[in-house]
Design an enzyme around this catalytic site. Sequence first.
Site, PDB file in Angstrom:
ATOM      1  N   ASP A   1     -13.029  -3.653   4.184  1.00 41.93           N
ATOM      2  CA  ASP A   1     -12.474  -4.389   5.318  1.00 41.93           C
ATOM      3  C   ASP A   1     -13.248  -3.969   6.561  1.00 41.93           C
ATOM      4  O   ASP A   1     -14.272  -3.289   6.467  1.00 41.93           O
ATOM      5  CB  ASP A   1     -10.963  -4.125   5.446  1.00 41.93           C
TER       6      ASP A   1
ATOM      7  N   LYS B   1     -12.681  -8.683  -1.358  1.00 44.84           N
ATOM      8  CA  LYS B   1     -11.820  -7.725  -0.649  1.00 44.84           C
ATOM      9  C   LYS B   1     -10.362  -7.866  -1.096  1.00 44.84           C
ATOM     10  O   LYS B   1      -9.711  -6.888  -1.480  1.00 44.84           O
ATOM     11  CB  LYS B   1     -11.923  -7.930   0.870  1.00 44.84           C
TER      12      LYS B   1
END
Length: 290
Positions: free
Chosen positions: A207, A188
């Site tokens: 996310d 991420k």
Amino acid sequence: MPRGIMPRRPARTGRQDRVARAIPPVKAAERQKNTAHGNSRGSSARRAEPAPKGRKETTARATQGYNPLAPERVAEILKRLDQLYPDVTCALTHASAWELLVATILSAQSTDVNVNRVTPELFRKYPTVEAFAALTPEQLEPDVRSTGFFRNKSKSVVGAAKKIVSDFGGQVPDDMEKLLTLPGVARKTANVVLGSWFRKAEGVVVDTHVQRISRRLELTPESDPQKIEQDLMRVIPRDKWILFAHQIIWHGRKLCIARKPKCADCPLENLCHAADKTWSTVEMHKGAKG
Ligand code: SF4
């Protein structure tokens, strides 16, 4: 929303099917607002009649051909996201790849607003990656305490700074494999830095918002972020990976909120079959996820 007007839970029976088949979403939202103001023209969603006998069977047959990953459905979702959020970018304040990397590490389990409160003073105090590399994690802890999980975050930031200085000549690498060798950096964070700073689409940022909304929109049935990312990379065109994640993150903040999504105001509403919708003009199918 005025008191006493509760949004409808979507009916799995398909009773709402008759209400607004193919109604443009904005009109659907207007319809509910009219209802809330007592305008009878907009009240059919509330007056849904009981399903006639045999309707359930018909509904089931009608949804058999539904494919949430049909290219035209995905294209329509992307088109509406473009209309809704044409120029969105990363909300974390930063002026370099290093600052973005630090801000992203600090944003775990925190809000961007919270991180943006901390980072200006942090980067004034320690203006270079070398300045961070010279710290111990304990020295950094007081500066990042308010972002939560500050001990781990301090370790990650100082560890990443030391490695960038020792292995990468003080420059944040623009390469996924190298970024993943930094302490505290998973896909991420690496995708945020690669996409938002280097403009490289190596993957899709997943996310908490992307995780939740991708499932609600049935772009993935997965709950593991890595599997979600793989699914999104298959279904979203590569040239949209960076923008799509920003758009979904903004959508998650503004409308598709975790606990109580504002479905009546959502321009994606008539494409969405999420099981936890708060209002629906489309019939639901059994596989709907929330
Ligand atoms: S209709 Fe509701 S659940 Fe679906 S995307 Fe919009 S806000 Fe989210």
